[in-house]
Design an enzyme around this catalytic site. Structure first.
Site, PDB file in Angstrom:
ATOM      1  N   SER A   1      35.125  23.865  22.286  1.00 13.82           N
ATOM      2  CA  SER A   1      35.056  22.485  22.758  1.00 13.82           C
ATOM      3  C   SER A   1      36.283  22.180  23.610  1.00 13.82           C
ATOM      4  CB  SER A   1      34.981  21.537  21.566  1.00 13.82           C
ATOM      5  OG  SER A   1      36.173  20.804  21.428  1.00 13.82           O
ATOM      6  N   LYS A   2      36.060  21.351  24.629  1.00 15.77           N
ATOM      7  CA  LYS A   2      37.180  21.129  25.544  1.00 15.77           C
ATOM      8  C   LYS A   2      38.279  20.305  24.899  1.00 15.77           C
ATOM      9  CE  LYS A   2      34.869  17.548  28.222  1.00 15.77           C
ATOM     10  NZ  LYS A   2      34.175  17.313  29.469  1.00 15.77           N
ATOM     11  N   ARG A   3      37.944  19.595  23.833  1.00 15.18           N
ATOM     12  CA  ARG A   3      38.995  18.819  23.160  1.00 15.18           C
ATOM     13  C   ARG A   3      39.863  19.704  22.269  1.00 15.18           C
ATOM     14  NH1 ARG A   3      35.862  14.767  24.321  1.00 15.18           N
ATOM     15  NH2 ARG A   3      34.118  15.595  23.132  1.00 15.18           N
ATOM     16  N   ARG A   4      39.259  20.769  21.740  1.00 10.87           N
ATOM     17  CA  ARG A   4      39.966  21.572  20.744  1.00 10.87           C
ATOM     18  C   ARG A   4      40.473  22.898  21.308  1.00 10.87           C
ATOM     19  NH1 ARG A   4      35.889  21.686  16.641  1.00 10.87           N
ATOM     20  NH2 ARG A   4      34.924  23.097  18.127  1.00 10.87           N
TER      21      ARG A   4
ATOM     22  N   VAL B   1      39.276  25.919  27.251  1.00 11.92           N
ATOM     23  CA  VAL B   1      37.966  26.362  27.748  1.00 11.92           C
ATOM     24  C   VAL B   1      37.890  26.408  29.273  1.00 11.92           C
ATOM     25  CG1 VAL B   1      36.735  25.452  25.749  1.00 11.92           C
ATOM     26  CG2 VAL B   1      36.939  24.041  27.783  1.00 11.92           C
TER      27      VAL B   1
END
Ligand code: GLU
Length: 469
Positions: free
Chosen positions: A234-237, A240
């Site tokens: 995920s781009k938040r975590r 990526v």
């Protein structure tokens, strides 16, 4: 039949490594089949799209080897809006879709705890178009939809479990499901190779193909990409963005080789292989459908191997963006006029064997170009002992007396200074390294001193001496 595949990213953010993987798989498949790769930018979500994301996708694709001008497009989904509306109207006029003005609350009030999506309330109410009226597809009550998938076999979906889904919103604008199908249809796409995340959309989309009277494409849903905790990247975590890897100094060759290993491997016990081997050997049907682990550590190690395999001249070229600070890459801590290409070329082979990503070149060579080294204070405290002052004095004196300023003489001289004090070379060189480079780790010390030169080396050692008791 000419094979036509497409890569259809939405320009809503940085370019995801999973997207890059799908793009490469489409690219290779097209090449193997003598087919055409189409790039379609799905830019209809006006609130989330930005033109710079489109540019980011084009340049990231270019970097990874899918170069501008070598594919069809980019086509823009927004340019096809008329076709999307026409298809919606056709589906309505042929009775395959109907209007509905229910809110979610309405449906919930009717179905209560049984709520499982839309209940078909407006199916036979003849509501007709109007503001706030969404258009819903009338899914068949019986039968199954069989998706022919090159990777997953024939996933089969019961039609009665597929709700009457929305194909155009209350303002008349067609939704992704429909626009995506209409575009694939008008662009003559024969194979849809895309991420597994879209598999739940596929039976709905295949029903739309059927209702519009066109044979659906062959599908291939490539596995979801997960992190070490088996969570979807995920781009938040997670990191990526392909651009982030590029800017950190991953080589495009290493990156695309690694991306192709997500769910597939070349023959034999090999992972690092020339791109031509991947182009020959890759088989879509061999892709493992289980989630693919994106192992950043492995990618790093891969990249190190690719860096070491470069001819030195290419390595020197590849480092330039970090030595200069071009584009989105941060400028180095030295001024451009302080940079010395000859000094860099002299240490480049030493650095090449030690770094895993190109950006690491900067802390390895900054001591050569900065007027005084950037002292890492933690390293200083750890290394400099009470006895270090006396040791540096002796080392300075011994170095001053050297006739030839070369790595070998520097080493034997410092070794002798240490031996007189009962110290091994490692312990003797640590304070010298911190004094001259500011760090405890780096390139081989004596070669570094040789390139830095007598004057700078001695000045730094004397300056460090002044800080010690
Ligand atoms: N625009 C969609 C996405 O970025 C792609 C849909 C597809 O490949 O069919 O997820």
């Amino acid at each position: 039949m000419t094979v036509r595949v497409r890569f259809a990213p939405s320009p809503t953010g940085m370019f995801h490594v999973g997207g890059a993987r799908s793009a490469l798989q489409n690219w290779i498949y097209a090449k193997q089949q003598g087919g055409v790769f189409v790039l379609r930018i799905e830019d209809t979500d006006a609130a989330r799209n930005k033109p710079e994301w489109t540019e980011g996708i084009l340049s990231a694709l270019d970097w990874i080897g899918i170069s501008r001008g070598s594919y069809e497009g980019p086509h823009f989904q927004s340019a096809n809006a008329g076709e999307h509306r026409t298809a919606a109207t056709r589906l309505y006029e042929s009775g395959r879709a109907y209007y509905c003005d229910c809110t979610r609350e309405d449906v919930q009030a009717r179905t209560g705890s049984q709520y499982q999506g839309y209940d078909g309330y407006h199916r036979d109410l003849d509501l007709g178009p109007g503001p706030g009226h969404a258009l819903r597809f009338r899914t068949p009550d019986e039968g199954t939809t069989v998706v022919v998938d090159l990777i997953r076999g024939e996933p089969t979906f019961e039609n009665k479990l597929i709700e009457d889904f929305v194909i155009a919103r209350g303002d008349g604008s067609p939704v992704f499901l429909l626009a995506n199908v209409v575009d694939d249809m008008t662009m003559g796409i024969t194979h849809v190779i895309r991420a597994e995340e879209h598999l739940p959309n596929t039976p709905k989309q295949q029903l739309l193909w059927d209702a519009l009277g066109v044979k659906p494409p062959v599908w291939a849903h490539v596995p979801v990409v997960v992190n070490e905790k088996r969570q979807k990247l995920s781009k938040r975590r997670d990191k990526v963005a392909l651009e982030a890897y590029r800017d950190e100094g991953y080589l495009a060759g290493a990156m695309r080789n690694y991306l192709m290993l997500l769910g597939w491997a070349p023959s034999g016990d090999r992972e690092i292989v020339p791109w031509s081997v991947i182009e020959d050997e890759f088989r879509l049907a061999e892709v493992n459908p289980s989630p693919a682990f994106f192992d950043e550590k492995k990618l790093r190690a891969f990249n190190g191997e690719y860096i070491r395999a470069l001819p030195v001249a290419e390595f020197i070229d590849a480092c330039q963006p970090w030595l200069i600070g071009t584009g989105t890459i941060a400028p180095p801590p030295w001024q451009p006029e302080e940079f010395d290409a000859d000094a860099f070329a002299a240490v480049a082979p030493l650095a090449q064997t030690r770094i895993a990503v190109l950006s690491e070149i900067v802390p390895n060579v900054d001591f050569l170009f900065l007027a005084s080294p950037m002292i890492d204070e933690a390293a200083w405290t750890k290394t400099m002992k009470d006895s270090s002052g006396e040791l540096l004095d002796a080392a300075v004196a011994a170095f001053e007396a050297l006739d030839s300023w070369d790595a070998e003489s520097l080493k034997s001289t410092l070794e002798a200074v240490g031996a007189e004090r009962g110290l091994k070379l490692g312990k003797t060189q640590a304070p010298v390294r911190v004094a001259v480079t500011g760090r405890t780790v780096g390139l081989p010390l004596f070669e570094s001193l040789e390139v830095l030169g007598r004057e700078h080396t001695l000045t730094r050692m004397r300056a460090a001496r002044l800080r010690l008791p």
